[in-house]
Design a protein around this motif. Structure first.
Motif, PDB file in Angstrom:
ATOM      1  N   SER A 112       0.838  -1.197   0.000  1.00 11.54           N
ATOM      2  CA  SER A 112       0.000   0.000   0.000  1.00 11.54           C
ATOM      3  C   SER A 112       0.870   1.241   0.000  1.00 11.54           C
ATOM      4  O   SER A 112       1.934   1.281   0.610  1.00 11.54           O
ATOM      5  N   ILE A 114       1.430   4.321   1.527  1.00 13.87           N
ATOM      6  CA  ILE A 114       1.103   5.176   2.659  1.00 13.87           C
ATOM      7  C   ILE A 114       1.402   6.604   2.225  1.00 13.87           C
ATOM      8  O   ILE A 114       2.529   6.901   1.838  1.00 13.87           O
ATOM      9  N   PRO A 115       0.415   7.464   2.218  1.00 10.85           N
ATOM     10  CA  PRO A 115       0.653   8.830   1.732  1.00 10.85           C
ATOM     11  C   PRO A 115       1.605   9.581   2.653  1.00 10.85           C
ATOM     12  O   PRO A 115       1.221  10.059   3.706  1.00 10.85           O
ATOM     13  N   ALA A 118       0.887  13.503   3.670  1.00  8.35           N
ATOM     14  CA  ALA A 118      -0.043  13.828   4.747  1.00  8.35           C
ATOM     15  C   ALA A 118       0.618  13.604   6.099  1.00  8.35           C
ATOM     16  O   ALA A 118       0.534  14.437   6.996  1.00  8.35           O
TER      17      ALA A 118
ATOM     18  N   TYR B 172      -4.150  -0.699  17.086  1.00 10.36           N
ATOM     19  CA  TYR B 172      -3.304  -0.986  15.938  1.00 10.36           C
ATOM     20  C   TYR B 172      -4.037  -0.624  14.649  1.00 10.36           C
ATOM     21  O   TYR B 172      -3.461  -0.021  13.731  1.00 10.36           O
ATOM     22  N   PHE B 176      -3.169   2.390  11.691  1.00 11.07           N
ATOM     23  CA  PHE B 176      -3.121   2.236  10.238  1.00 11.07           C
ATOM     24  C   PHE B 176      -4.027   3.250   9.557  1.00 11.07           C
ATOM     25  O   PHE B 176      -3.665   3.839   8.538  1.00 11.07           O
ATOM     26  N   PHE B 178      -4.938   6.152  10.687  1.00  7.10           N
ATOM     27  CA  PHE B 178      -4.300   7.470  10.790  1.00  7.10           C
ATOM     28  C   PHE B 178      -3.139   7.569   9.813  1.00  7.10           C
ATOM     29  O   PHE B 178      -2.975   8.576   9.117  1.00  7.10           O
ATOM     30  N   GLY B 179      -2.332   6.520   9.756  1.00  6.44           N
ATOM     31  CA  GLY B 179      -1.179   6.542   8.864  1.00  6.44           C
ATOM     32  C   GLY B 179      -1.603   6.698   7.415  1.00  6.44           C
ATOM     33  O   GLY B 179      -0.935   7.357   6.620  1.00  6.44           O
ATOM     34  N   PHE B 180      -2.731   6.103   7.067  1.00  8.45           N
ATOM     35  CA  PHE B 180      -3.173   6.138   5.680  1.00  8.45           C
ATOM     36  C   PHE B 180      -3.794   7.481   5.312  1.00  8.45           C
ATOM     37  O   PHE B 180      -3.646   7.948   4.198  1.00  8.45           O
ATOM     38  N   THR B 181      -4.514   8.096   6.273  1.00  3.24           N
ATOM     39  CA  THR B 181      -5.259   9.308   5.941  1.00  3.24           C
ATOM     40  C   THR B 181      -4.629  10.567   6.524  1.00  3.24           C
ATOM     41  O   THR B 181      -4.971  11.667   6.109  1.00  3.24           O
ATOM     42  N   GLY B 182      -3.751  10.426   7.518  1.00  2.00           N
ATOM     43  CA  GLY B 182      -3.095  11.595   8.083  1.00  2.00           C
ATOM     44  C   GLY B 182      -3.952  12.413   9.015  1.00  2.00           C
ATOM     45  O   GLY B 182      -3.601  13.535   9.358  1.00  2.00           O
ATOM     46  N   SER B 210      -6.907  -0.426  -0.707  1.00  2.00           N
ATOM     47  CA  SER B 210      -5.496  -0.379  -0.331  1.00  2.00           C
ATOM     48  C   SER B 210      -5.270  -1.320   0.839  1.00  2.00           C
ATOM     49  O   SER B 210      -6.137  -1.462   1.700  1.00  2.00           O
ATOM     50  N   TYR B 211      -4.091  -1.943   0.867  1.00  2.69           N
ATOM     51  CA  TYR B 211      -3.833  -2.899   1.939  1.00  2.69           C
ATOM     52  C   TYR B 211      -3.762  -2.216   3.297  1.00  2.69           C
ATOM     53  O   TYR B 211      -4.153  -2.774   4.314  1.00  2.69           O
ATOM     54  N   GLY B 212      -3.251  -0.990   3.314  1.00  2.00           N
ATOM     55  CA  GLY B 212      -3.156  -0.271   4.581  1.00  2.00           C
ATOM     56  C   GLY B 212      -4.524  -0.050   5.196  1.00  2.00           C
ATOM     57  O   GLY B 212      -4.759  -0.315   6.377  1.00  2.00           O
ATOM     58  N   LEU B 215      -6.138  -3.383   6.314  1.00  2.00           N
ATOM     59  CA  LEU B 215      -5.627  -3.850   7.598  1.00  2.00           C
ATOM     60  C   LEU B 215      -6.192  -3.003   8.732  1.00  2.00           C
ATOM     61  O   LEU B 215      -6.605  -3.518   9.777  1.00  2.00           O
TER      62      LEU B 215
END
Lengths: 177, 502
Positions: A112, A114-115, A118, B172, B176, B178-182, B210-212, B215
């Protein structure tokens, strides 16, 4: 950048080796001390990404308080009996599950996107919002943007305290009679 | 930020203040009866504030930088939790004599947990959600161990450990996301996912794009499944139900479950409500629903202990509610279908009345007999005619026969499933209802068909009788005339951002 990267790899390596040691070493006291090394290495990772406050609390709370309490708990319990239960026949199964989780997580990370943009902006705002340092920003954020979860956390602590007192309090003499 | 935020959060603040007041009054006077009745009267304040807020319906519902959203969806649940807390406190009046010295703390902890649930139903941000969840669960762990017997301590310990494990999974997952969307705010997550979809950042061959994200959502749902008592995270339920004090178990099975569904509904629709994602999690919940219903029902069949039976019953009921979660409008071309979430909210409210009638009835009888086995309920139709009747109404509603609210709930949930193209899921639900008849009717048969073990009459305490009566009355009233509750559920669901038609 390369020095930063080097520092990151060094800290990460210590953390991983320490974490594996915690699981594999049969002596619980040694495992407890390896846990300390792991937690300190994670504080190092925080330093690499300029989260100095997080690094400091990591050292104080996890490196200091939590490890000390863990070691005290180990010494106060009868570790000789405990060791029998540390390893059992499910060990290969546990290793398999851990390996599976590792493969799954790394696959997800690699597959994936990861952006980074952001995430990068949010880290940057923590570091230097309006020219203030990380500490000032954290203090300000805690009592403005994060006021609600912060106050709820205080309620959680209150409840945990009351619950612990109730459950550990022995019956009053009148009850025993 | 300011007075408007405090006004919006006033029900939660009032409940937190009430919890603290209960603890302080108990400490100062030591009179547990006083604490109990004071708290009961005090519950009017958060209830009145919730109703006032519902009526005012402020345009700006976001509180403190978006940490919480006090819309009509959250107010619906706020009122529900207040009512359940009142019923549980009343039911503990006599039962609490087994708690020895800690009756005041009992009330304080129930109110603290209720505060957590009210916050959970309004939380609009991942960190607030997590902290509220802990505030909900921790007091329950202490309350389950209140009896100071081995079984009770086991119940508390199991709940605490499994609650910790599920929190770890949830956190956990949230990391993920948060990490994906910020961002941690649900509305911002929704917007960010929209941006990514527009800019082609999503891979349509991967679930959730997306895998992120896959998960993150999978882990978060696993964490919440513990709260909902959904399979495969249901292992703690029977032990906790059997060992814990019955009023606490009633609280756990009604309020805790409703809080779990409230926060799951909000996250799914407000953050992951885009049609592409909805199709994905709908499939996930459809599978979970079938497994949960079937597992709960099959395990309930051989049970001999009523509380353990109700534990498995609560699992299977969670399965029926999950059908409503799986029913999303994205499955059809209709576009603006709110029947899915609406049926879940209706089911939860009806289930609160139904299950409270059952648990309060069980408490009224076991307070005297001290026997939790089904055999111990033999002949209760003669020994305690009123209580047995109210308990039977509750059981019939759990089973889902007319004219009770349980029947209406199932109709609406199955209807929503069929309308969103999940007819097979509705069929599985009907089959499971038939299986569940066996164990619900077994308790009723014991009460009415079997000879009593003693001739002693069991009288109903006035306060407990009123509470049980209200619960059973509600179960019948909303079965005969569900329209008021159904409309309220629709208004509540439509106020939730991300639900089609809002």
């Amino acid at each position: 950048m390369t020095i930063q990267l080097l520092a990151f790899y060094a800290a990460a390596a210590v953390a991983i080796v320490g974490a594996m040691g915690v699981v594999l070493v049969p002596n619980v006291v040694v495992a407890g001390i390896l846990l300390l090394a792991t937690l300190l290495a994670i504080a190092g990772v925080f330093l690499v990404v300029f989260a100095e406050f997080l690094a400091l609390t990591q050292v104080l709370i996890y490196g200091g308080a939590v490890t000390i309490v863990t070691l005290f708990a180990i010494m106060l319990t009868r570790t000789g009996e405990l060791r029998v239960h540390l390893d059992n026949r499910q060990k290969p199964l546990a290793a398999l599950v851990a390996l599976g989780a590792f493969v799954l997580l790394s696959a997800a990370f690699l597959a994936s996107e990861i952006p980074t943009r952001a995430a990068a902006t949010s880290v940057a705002t923590v570091g230097s919002a309006g020219g203030s340092t990380g500490f000032e920003y954290l203090g300000e954020a805690l009592f403005t943007r994060w006021a609600v979860p912060f106050e709820i956390a205080s309620l959680v602590l209150l409840v945990a305290l009351i619950g612990a007192v109730i459950l550990t309090r022995n019956g009053t003499p009148r009850d025993r009679a | 930020m300011g007075a408007h935020d405090l006004w919006l959060l006033s029900p939660q603040l009032a409940m937190a203040a009430l919890a603290c007041t209960a603890l302080v009054v108990d400490l100062a006077t030591g009179r547990s009866k006083l604490v109990l009745w004071l708290s009961l009267i005090g519950l009017v304040i958060p209830a009145a504030l919730s109703i006032a807020l519902w009526a005012a319906n402020p345009a700006d519902t976001l509180v403190f930088f978006g940490a919480a959203s006090v819309d009509r969806f959250s107010l619906f649940f706020t009122l529900l939790f207040t009512g359940v807390a009142a019923a549980v406190i009343v039911s503990a009046e006599k039962y609490a004599s087994r708690f020895q010295e800690q009756r005041g703390e009992f009330v304080g902890l129930i109110l603290a947990s209720t505060t957590g649930m009210m916050l959970l139903a309004s939380a609009n941000e991942l960190i607030t959600i997590y902290v509220s969840l802990e505030l909900t669960a921790l007091p329950v762990a202490a309350l389950l161990a209140f009896l100071r017997e081995d079984r009770s301590a086991e119940a508390g310990m199991k709940f605490l450990i499994l609650s910790g494990v599920s929190s770890a999974l949830l956190l956990y997952g949230l990391v993920f996301i948060f990490g994906f969307t910020g961002t941690t705010r649900l509305d911002e997550i929704f917007a960010r996912i929209g941006d990514l979809q527009a800019s082609g950042g999503f891979d349509s061959t991967v679930p959730f794009g997306s895998y992120g994200l896959l998960l993150g959502i999978a882990l978060a749902i696993s964490g919440f499944a513990f709260k909902l008592a959904a399979a495969p995270f249901q292992m703690w339920v029977p032990d906790a139900y059997e060992g814990g004090p019955t009023p606490v178990v009633a609280f756990l099975s009604v309020a805790s479950k409703a809080a779990g569904f409230a926060v799951v509904l909000r996250i799914l629709y407000s953050a992951f409500g885009s049609p592409e994602l909805a199709v994905e999690w709908s499939a996930l919940f459809a599978v979970l629903a079938v497994v949960t219903m079937t597992l709960g029902n099959l395990m309930a069949l051989p049970q001999k202990n009523v509380k353990r039976l109700l534990g498995y019953s609560t699992i299977s009921q969670a399965g029926f509610m999950l059908i409503g979660l799986a029913a999303v409008s994205a499955n059809t071309s209709a576009g603006s279908l709110v029947a899915g979430p609406q049926s879940v909210v209706f089911y939860l409210a009806g289930y609160a009345f139904t299950n409270l009638a059952v648990f309060l009835g069980v408490i009224a009888i076991t307070n005297r007999t001290n026997d939790n086995t089904i055999a111990g309920f033999a002949g209760m139709g003669r020994r305690a005619p009123v209580t047995a009747l109210l308990l039977a109404i509750g059981l019939i509603s759990l089973l889902g026969l007319p004219p009770t609210v349980g029947f209406m709930s199932k109709i609406f949930v199955f209807n929503a499933a069929v309308n969103s193209g999940l007819a097979w899921l509705a069929l599985a639900g009907v089959l499971n209802s038939v299986i569940s008849a066996y164990y619900y009717l077994r308790v009723i048969r014991a009460m009415y068909m079997e000879a009593p073990t003693s001739d002693e009459r069991i009288t109903l305490d006035p306060s407990l009788g009123v509470a049980t009566g209200i619960a059973a009355f509600g179960a019948v009233l909303f079965g005969v005339a569900p329209w008021f509750l159904l409309r309220a559920a629709e208004i509540a669901v439509r106020s939730l951002s991300g639900v089609a038609g809002s």
